[in-house]
Scaffold this motif. Structure first.
Motif, PDB file in Angstrom:
ATOM      1  N   ILE A 146       0.841  -1.205   0.000  1.00  9.81           N
ATOM      2  CA  ILE A 146       0.000   0.000   0.000  1.00  9.81           C
ATOM      3  C   ILE A 146       0.873   1.251   0.000  1.00  9.81           C
ATOM      4  O   ILE A 146       0.642   2.209  -0.755  1.00  9.81           O
ATOM      5  CB  ILE A 146      -0.935   0.010   1.221  1.00  9.81           C
ATOM      6  N   LEU A 147       1.922   1.236   0.835  1.00  8.59           N
ATOM      7  CA  LEU A 147       2.826   2.384   0.923  1.00  8.59           C
ATOM      8  C   LEU A 147       3.531   2.618  -0.410  1.00  8.59           C
ATOM      9  O   LEU A 147       3.702   3.772  -0.839  1.00  8.59           O
ATOM     10  CB  LEU A 147       3.846   2.158   2.039  1.00  8.59           C
ATOM     11  N   ALA A 148       3.940   1.536  -1.080  1.00  9.28           N
ATOM     12  CA  ALA A 148       4.616   1.664  -2.374  1.00  9.28           C
ATOM     13  C   ALA A 148       3.704   2.335  -3.404  1.00  9.28           C
ATOM     14  O   ALA A 148       4.146   3.197  -4.170  1.00  9.28           O
ATOM     15  CB  ALA A 148       5.060   0.291  -2.866  1.00  9.28           C
ATOM     16  N   HIS A 149       2.429   1.977  -3.417  1.00  9.12           N
ATOM     17  CA  HIS A 149       1.477   2.593  -4.350  1.00  9.12           C
ATOM     18  C   HIS A 149       1.236   4.066  -4.003  1.00  9.12           C
ATOM     19  O   HIS A 149       1.088   4.906  -4.904  1.00  9.12           O
ATOM     20  CB  HIS A 149       0.150   1.831  -4.334  1.00  9.12           C
ATOM     21  N   LEU A 150       1.196   4.373  -2.715  1.00 14.49           N
ATOM     22  CA  LEU A 150       0.998   5.766  -2.304  1.00 14.49           C
ATOM     23  C   LEU A 150       2.188   6.627  -2.731  1.00 14.49           C
ATOM     24  O   LEU A 150       2.024   7.743  -3.227  1.00 14.49           O
ATOM     25  CB  LEU A 150       0.797   5.841  -0.784  1.00 14.49           C
ATOM     26  N   LYS A 151       3.393   6.100  -2.535  1.00 14.65           N
ATOM     27  CA  LYS A 151       4.596   6.850  -2.918  1.00 14.65           C
ATOM     28  C   LYS A 151       4.691   7.014  -4.438  1.00 14.65           C
ATOM     29  O   LYS A 151       5.207   8.032  -4.918  1.00 14.65           O
ATOM     30  CB  LYS A 151       5.845   6.136  -2.393  1.00 14.65           C
ATOM     31  N   ALA A 152       4.194   6.000  -5.184  1.00  8.25           N
ATOM     32  CA  ALA A 152       4.244   6.070  -6.647  1.00  8.25           C
ATOM     33  C   ALA A 152       3.143   6.958  -7.225  1.00  8.25           C
ATOM     34  O   ALA A 152       3.116   7.200  -8.438  1.00  8.25           O
ATOM     35  CB  ALA A 152       4.136   4.664  -7.233  1.00  8.25           C
ATOM     36  N   GLY A 153       2.248   7.417  -6.367  1.00  9.34           N
ATOM     37  CA  GLY A 153       1.154   8.275  -6.838  1.00  9.34           C
ATOM     38  C   GLY A 153       0.005   7.513  -7.484  1.00  9.34           C
ATOM     39  O   GLY A 153      -0.881   8.118  -8.101  1.00  9.34           O
ATOM     40  N   ASN A 154       0.002   6.181  -7.334  1.00  5.77           N
ATOM     41  CA  ASN A 154      -1.080   5.368  -7.910  1.00  5.77           C
ATOM     42  C   ASN A 154      -2.346   5.410  -7.067  1.00  5.77           C
ATOM     43  O   ASN A 154      -3.422   5.014  -7.522  1.00  5.77           O
ATOM     44  CB  ASN A 154      -0.639   3.905  -8.055  1.00  5.77           C
TER      45      ASN A 154
END
Length: 556
Positions: A146-154
């Motif tokens: 979830i954090l990876a998607h938030l950081k990627a702007g997805n």
């Protein structure tokens, strides 16, 4: 009258739920809510933050999924745009897949209004970006994903998110997600409703409570950590390490362990050692551990639940519960830290749990044995105990004293006379000689390569061809040990006298059933293929049989 009203169970239709949710519940054949569902759902619908402790198998997933779906359906009546309303986080990919599947089952009658996606899979972030751009109502994933998607702007949650759920909360920090959860807080709105679902309320859960919850209601259900003895029978056999292999082979081959079974061991090596040992006797087993790809693990559990496999050998590794152990060990094979087997996974209709290796602590024992006797089903737990594990057994007995307040032990000795199976010991030793370190290493490599190939197929082709999933089996022999046909059958002289009579009666029944089948098939016309076979068999040049002499004496 007041006491009767207090003890009366609140039914699903009395909770003010949407008819579409009630229809899905009826389709799932849930007659009435469990204790945790009865207590948690009304409080959640009132908008309260909830932290709950309830033992495994009590329906915690539905306890948060039903109010989440209900609140989304209610908000849809006034909503002007599609947005992400709920975030569900679990510590393992298997649990994410299971939670998403349960939510889909509960939204069966409102799938157009409530959409849910699971982003925990091992795929590139960009490939999931289009799915998140559609703004699903519920997003399921591990904290790191979830954090990876938030950081990627997805994914954007600041303006729309209303509910946050963390399932199996007591595992989140132990799986190394503490920094991820703290970093996630910067992406969440200041006001939201939160649920923490856990089997225990340890220090990690209390730390999560301070981080996520606002003046929560704490539900500590007054129930034993495991089902009562009328539902769950717990046995132990005291034996040496070398006797464990003889015992498991004997119990399985003689049919003393029947039904779907999970055999727990403490290492991945032991998984393959036991599989190679049992397959020499014609006993098919599946392996489940953190080295296998997530798609294969999820598929294996799903097929096990459908009854395609009967025996799973699962590695309940210490390293999964304590990630710091990973640094101390030299890792020859890559493990998936987002994998858990003894915790949370919904193994359905498991008849037996066998602790081939006794668990390292009380919690591990509870979570292993919690795979059976779920809901209203009955189950059996059998533990093999060597001398070094006696102290751990005493700790578990003391911790589970609430099941037997009268002071009796929760464990019953499994009355099994080792003298009666001495004949099996020679066969077991013969089979164990073939299970060398080299054979185990080759088996691990062969299995991992095969499952990686299966995982790739599962990800692409089988999405469009779900029926072909039956073709992929996980219980095939590894064939790194030479097969010995004489070990696959058990002669009568090896069977203990107490079981011989039962075997003879079963044999008579089978012979009677076969004769009945034959007599019923006499009236049927032979198939074309059978006629061709009989014609070919009559031709000595094609059948390689010559019956001219037979057993008759040659004429002079």
């Amino acid at each position: 009258m007041a006491d009767e009203e207090d003890t009366k169970t609140v039914q699903f239709h009395e909770m003010g739920l949407d008819d579409r949710i009630l229809k899905a519940i009826a389709k799932l054949c849930w007659l009435q809510p469990t204790l945790i569902q009865e207590k948690a759902i009304p409080l959640a619908l009132e908008g309260k933050d909830i932290m709950t402790r309830a033992r495994t198998g009590t329906g915690k997933t539905a306890a948060y999924a039903i109010p989440v779906i209900q609140k989304i359906l209610s908000s849809k009546q006034l909503a002007t745009e599609q947005c992400v309303k709920a975030l569900v986080m679990t510590p393992t990919k298997e649990l994410c897949n299971q939670a998403a599947r349960n939510i889909l089952e509960l939204t069966n009658s409102c799938s157009r209004e409530v959409r849910c996606i699971d982003v925990s899979g091992q795929v590139a972030l960009d490939s999931q970006r289009p799915l998140l751009m559609e703004q699903p109502d519920i997003v399921v994933g591990t904290p790191s994903r979830i954090l990876a998607h938030l950081k990627a702007g997805n994914l954007s949650l600041k303006k729309t998110l209303e509910m946050v759920v963390i399932d199996e909360a007591d595992l989140v920090f132990s799986f190394g997600y503490e920094d991820d959860v703290k970093a996630l807080m910067d992406y969440l709105p200041k006001i939201y409703q939160a649920f923490l679902m856990s089997a225990t309320l340890d220090d990690d859960v209390k730390a999560l409570k301070r981080l996520l919850l606002h003046n929560p209601v704490i539900l500590k259900l007054e129930e034993p950590q495991l089902p009562e003895t009328s539902q769950l029978a717990q046995y132990h056999i005291k034996c040496q390490d070398e006797d464990k292999y003889v015992l498991i082979y004997t119990l399985l081959k003689l049919g003393l362990i029947r039904g779907k079974t999970i055999i727990f061991v403490n290492s991945v090596d032991k998984c393959y050692r036991l599989k190679l040992f049992l397959e020499q006797f014609g006993i098919p087993t599946c392996i489940l551990n953190s080295e296998l790809p997530v798609n294969s693990r999820v598929h294996l559990v799903d097929q096990f639940n459908k009854g395609l496999y009967s025996i799973i050998i699962a590695a309940d590794e210490v390293a999964l519960d304590d990630p710091t152990q990973l640094k101390k060990q030299k890792q020859k094979y890559k493990k998936d830290k987002e994998s858990g087997i003894s915790r949370g996974i919904d193994f359905q209709h498991v008849s037996n749990v066998v602790n081939f290796d006794f668990p390292t602590d009380v919690d591990s024992y509870i979570h292993r044995v919690g795979r059976t006797a779920r809901g209203t089903n009955h189950g059996t737990a059998l533990s093999f105990i060597n001398i070094d594990e006696m102290k751990k057994l005493e700790e578990v007995e003391e911790a589970l004293s609430d099941i037997h307040p009268d002071g009796n032990s929760v464990f019953k000795p499994y009355n099994f006379k080792m003298k009666e199976i001495e004949g099996f010991r020679y066969r077991a030793k013969d089979a164990m000689r073939a299970v060398t370190k080299v054979a185990v290493r080759e088996a691990r490599l062969k299995e991992i390569k095969a499952e990686i190939l299966n995982s790739t197929k599962l990800k692409s082709y089988f999405e469009d061809n779900p029926r072909d999933l039956e073709v992929l089996r996980h219980d095939r022999s590894l064939h790194v040990v030479q097969e010995k046909q004489h070990l696959k059958n058990v002669p009568d002289y090896l069977i203990p006298p107490t079981l011989r009579q039962n075997r003879r009666e079963l044999g008579r029944k089978k012979r009677y059933n076969k004769s009945q089948t034959r007599s019923q098939s006499w009236n049927k016309a032979p198939a074309k293929g059978h006629l061709r076979y009989m014609k070919r068999k009559a031709d000595p040049l094609k059948s390689f049989e010559f019956k001219g002499f037979g057993n008759k004496k040659r004429k002079k």
